[in-house]
Write a protein that holds these residues in place. Sequence first.
Motif, PDB file in Angstrom:
ATOM      1  N   LEU A  43      -4.264   2.852   7.906  1.00 52.72           N
ATOM      2  CA  LEU A  43      -3.805   3.665   6.805  1.00 52.72           C
ATOM      3  C   LEU A  43      -2.785   4.847   6.914  1.00 52.72           C
ATOM      4  O   LEU A  43      -2.016   5.069   6.399  1.00 52.72           O
ATOM      5  CB  LEU A  43      -5.244   4.223   5.917  1.00 52.72           C
ATOM      6  CG  LEU A  43      -6.038   3.405   5.229  1.00 52.72           C
ATOM      7  CD1 LEU A  43      -7.167   4.348   4.760  1.00 52.72           C
ATOM      8  CD2 LEU A  43      -5.135   2.760   4.140  1.00 52.72           C
ATOM      9  N   ILE A  44      -3.129   5.495   7.986  1.00 50.96           N
ATOM     10  CA  ILE A  44      -2.003   6.425   8.609  1.00 50.96           C
ATOM     11  C   ILE A  44      -0.644   6.012   8.814  1.00 50.96           C
ATOM     12  O   ILE A  44       0.475   6.652   8.435  1.00 50.96           O
ATOM     13  CB  ILE A  44      -2.471   7.237   9.819  1.00 50.96           C
ATOM     14  CG1 ILE A  44      -3.837   8.083   9.389  1.00 50.96           C
ATOM     15  CG2 ILE A  44      -1.459   8.049  10.573  1.00 50.96           C
ATOM     16  CD1 ILE A  44      -4.476   8.658  10.633  1.00 50.96           C
ATOM     17  N   ASP A  45      -0.758   4.650   9.342  1.00 50.47           N
ATOM     18  CA  ASP A  45       0.673   3.960   9.504  1.00 50.47           C
ATOM     19  C   ASP A  45       1.356   3.826   8.256  1.00 50.47           C
ATOM     20  O   ASP A  45       2.526   4.031   7.974  1.00 50.47           O
ATOM     21  CB  ASP A  45       0.563   2.880  10.372  1.00 50.47           C
ATOM     22  CG  ASP A  45       0.002   2.911  11.830  1.00 50.47           C
ATOM     23  OD1 ASP A  45       0.597   4.164  12.165  1.00 50.47           O
ATOM     24  OD2 ASP A  45      -0.295   2.081  12.533  1.00 50.47           O
ATOM     25  N   ARG A  46       0.665   3.164   7.403  1.00 49.74           N
ATOM     26  CA  ARG A  46       1.083   3.051   6.011  1.00 49.74           C
ATOM     27  C   ARG A  46       1.664   4.391   5.337  1.00 49.74           C
ATOM     28  O   ARG A  46       2.481   4.353   4.611  1.00 49.74           O
ATOM     29  CB  ARG A  46      -0.057   2.397   4.936  1.00 49.74           C
ATOM     30  CG  ARG A  46       0.018   0.847   5.204  1.00 49.74           C
ATOM     31  CD  ARG A  46      -0.950   0.281   4.118  1.00 49.74           C
ATOM     32  NE  ARG A  46      -0.948   0.537   2.842  1.00 49.74           N
ATOM     33  CZ  ARG A  46      -1.700   0.576   1.807  1.00 49.74           C
ATOM     34  NH1 ARG A  46      -2.873   0.361   2.151  1.00 49.74           N
ATOM     35  NH2 ARG A  46      -1.238   0.763   0.792  1.00 49.74           N
ATOM     36  N   SER A  47       0.618   5.434   5.618  1.00 50.68           N
ATOM     37  CA  SER A  47       1.177   6.739   4.976  1.00 50.68           C
ATOM     38  C   SER A  47       2.525   7.081   5.298  1.00 50.68           C
ATOM     39  O   SER A  47       3.238   7.698   4.455  1.00 50.68           O
ATOM     40  CB  SER A  47      -0.011   7.755   5.300  1.00 50.68           C
ATOM     41  OG  SER A  47       0.477   9.224   4.829  1.00 50.68           O
ATOM     42  N   LYS A  48       2.946   7.008   6.554  1.00 44.78           N
ATOM     43  CA  LYS A  48       4.058   7.380   7.052  1.00 44.78           C
ATOM     44  C   LYS A  48       5.221   6.657   6.547  1.00 44.78           C
ATOM     45  O   LYS A  48       6.333   7.264   6.141  1.00 44.78           O
ATOM     46  CB  LYS A  48       4.160   7.263   8.555  1.00 44.78           C
ATOM     47  CG  LYS A  48       3.201   8.072   9.373  1.00 44.78           C
ATOM     48  CD  LYS A  48       3.221   7.824  11.067  1.00 44.78           C
ATOM     49  CE  LYS A  48       2.187   8.760  11.697  1.00 44.78           C
ATOM     50  NZ  LYS A  48       2.038   8.351  13.227  1.00 44.78           N
ATOM     51  N   THR A  49       5.024   5.149   6.283  1.00 45.82           N
ATOM     52  CA  THR A  49       5.989   4.441   5.758  1.00 45.82           C
ATOM     53  C   THR A  49       6.227   5.264   4.185  1.00 45.82           C
ATOM     54  O   THR A  49       7.200   5.139   3.864  1.00 45.82           O
ATOM     55  CB  THR A  49       5.586   3.168   5.559  1.00 45.82           C
ATOM     56  OG1 THR A  49       5.526   2.703   7.066  1.00 45.82           O
ATOM     57  CG2 THR A  49       6.884   2.101   4.976  1.00 45.82           C
ATOM     58  N   ILE A  50       5.218   5.436   3.760  1.00 47.11           N
ATOM     59  CA  ILE A  50       5.287   5.700   2.214  1.00 47.11           C
ATOM     60  C   ILE A  50       5.810   7.160   1.903  1.00 47.11           C
ATOM     61  O   ILE A  50       6.779   7.182   1.032  1.00 47.11           O
ATOM     62  CB  ILE A  50       3.883   5.708   1.386  1.00 47.11           C
ATOM     63  CG1 ILE A  50       3.499   3.993   1.383  1.00 47.11           C
ATOM     64  CG2 ILE A  50       4.140   6.070  -0.043  1.00 47.11           C
ATOM     65  CD1 ILE A  50       2.198   3.796   0.810  1.00 47.11           C
ATOM     66  N   GLU A 142      -3.836   7.440  -2.800  1.00 51.11           N
ATOM     67  CA  GLU A 142      -5.007   6.503  -2.516  1.00 51.11           C
ATOM     68  C   GLU A 142      -5.222   6.591  -0.784  1.00 51.11           C
ATOM     69  O   GLU A 142      -6.266   6.511  -0.619  1.00 51.11           O
ATOM     70  CB  GLU A 142      -4.688   5.106  -2.876  1.00 51.11           C
ATOM     71  CG  GLU A 142      -5.937   4.162  -2.611  1.00 51.11           C
ATOM     72  CD  GLU A 142      -5.321   2.741  -2.794  1.00 51.11           C
ATOM     73  OE1 GLU A 142      -5.403   1.799  -1.793  1.00 51.11           O
ATOM     74  OE2 GLU A 142      -4.937   2.379  -3.712  1.00 51.11           O
ATOM     75  N   ILE A 143      -4.203   6.523   0.004  1.00 49.92           N
ATOM     76  CA  ILE A 143      -4.257   6.490   1.344  1.00 49.92           C
ATOM     77  C   ILE A 143      -4.705   7.543   1.646  1.00 49.92           C
ATOM     78  O   ILE A 143      -5.628   7.768   2.571  1.00 49.92           O
ATOM     79  CB  ILE A 143      -2.856   6.303   1.884  1.00 49.92           C
ATOM     80  CG1 ILE A 143      -2.407   4.633   1.575  1.00 49.92           C
ATOM     81  CG2 ILE A 143      -2.914   6.159   3.344  1.00 49.92           C
ATOM     82  CD1 ILE A 143      -0.972   4.298   1.793  1.00 49.92           C
ATOM     83  N   GLU A 144      -4.328   8.980   1.276  1.00 53.06           N
ATOM     84  CA  GLU A 144      -4.642  10.087   1.937  1.00 53.06           C
ATOM     85  C   GLU A 144      -6.235  10.614   1.610  1.00 53.06           C
ATOM     86  O   GLU A 144      -6.918  10.941   2.319  1.00 53.06           O
ATOM     87  CB  GLU A 144      -3.837  11.233   1.299  1.00 53.06           C
ATOM     88  CG  GLU A 144      -2.444  11.243   1.982  1.00 53.06           C
ATOM     89  CD  GLU A 144      -1.606  12.198   1.559  1.00 53.06           C
ATOM     90  OE1 GLU A 144      -1.905  13.009   0.417  1.00 53.06           O
ATOM     91  OE2 GLU A 144      -0.473  12.469   2.091  1.00 53.06           O
ATOM     92  N   SER A 145      -6.476   9.981   0.266  1.00 52.42           N
ATOM     93  CA  SER A 145      -7.991  10.410  -0.248  1.00 52.42           C
ATOM     94  C   SER A 145      -8.742   9.176   0.726  1.00 52.42           C
ATOM     95  O   SER A 145      -9.913   9.932   1.386  1.00 52.42           O
ATOM     96  CB  SER A 145      -8.224   9.765  -1.615  1.00 52.42           C
ATOM     97  OG  SER A 145      -9.604   9.879  -1.893  1.00 52.42           O
ATOM     98  N   ASN A 146      -8.485   8.167   1.142  1.00 50.06           N
ATOM     99  CA  ASN A 146      -9.194   7.375   1.997  1.00 50.06           C
ATOM    100  C   ASN A 146      -9.333   7.864   3.169  1.00 50.06           C
ATOM    101  O   ASN A 146     -10.317   7.628   4.018  1.00 50.06           O
ATOM    102  CB  ASN A 146      -8.695   5.792   1.856  1.00 50.06           C
ATOM    103  CG  ASN A 146      -8.955   5.187   0.772  1.00 50.06           C
ATOM    104  OD1 ASN A 146      -9.648   5.457  -0.166  1.00 50.06           O
ATOM    105  ND2 ASN A 146      -8.248   4.047   0.271  1.00 50.06           N
ATOM    106  N   VAL A 147      -8.385   8.307   4.016  1.00 52.15           N
ATOM    107  CA  VAL A 147      -8.192   8.672   5.108  1.00 52.15           C
ATOM    108  C   VAL A 147      -9.176   9.897   5.290  1.00 52.15           C
ATOM    109  O   VAL A 147      -9.558  10.099   6.387  1.00 52.15           O
ATOM    110  CB  VAL A 147      -6.754   9.278   5.602  1.00 52.15           C
ATOM    111  CG1 VAL A 147      -6.867   9.896   6.949  1.00 52.15           C
ATOM    112  CG2 VAL A 147      -5.906   8.093   5.775  1.00 52.15           C
TER     113      VAL A 147
END
Length: 203
Positions: A43-50, A142-147
């Motif tokens: 999720l952290i990797d996806r967060s950086k891309t987004i 969504e990603i940050e909440s999940n992290v």
Amino acid sequence: MGSQVFPTKNNLMATKKSLALANLGYDLMDRKRNILVREMMGLIDRSKTIQSDISAAYAQAYEALQQAYLTMGHCAEFAECIPVDNSLDITLRSVMGVELPTITIGKSDLGFYYGLNSTNSMLDEAYIKFDEVKQLTVQLAEIESNVIRLADAIKKTQKRTNALSNIMIPKFTSTIKYISDALDEKEREDFSRLKVIKRQKRS
């Protein structure tokens, strides 16, 4: 700690069973922690891309909006024509017992709600780019909440793993050694006593 347990075979069997359960619990907690860490790192990797995509979309949107202001002189009243988006939806999925939100938003109908004769393509470009920012922001939320939830679950799992590894398992291991040593010593004493009795009978 072991000395507080009366050294009997029943207590030895019970403590061995507790140790087996503690080892099983440790293995399960360790596996859970590793799965949660992998999920969080993905999720952290996806967060950086987004975040990178959002920054680019914002830059393009503000550039187009600035050009629209320069060429049209005003934009606020056109923005007020865009309807409020109420299509946000939140559901939950479970990863190793951790409830993670899945946030979705309806596909935008990019209908032009303002008059085209009094606007230009720069305002259209800003409208499209800000909608892209909205879609990306939902994904990022969504990603940050999940992290955050995963990090909290990993912390709790780590505490339980440490408690099993550093407290419970050593305690049970020590107790087993104490009982085993005490039973062995008793067995040697009984054997020696039996030999003495046999010698006395022979004499």
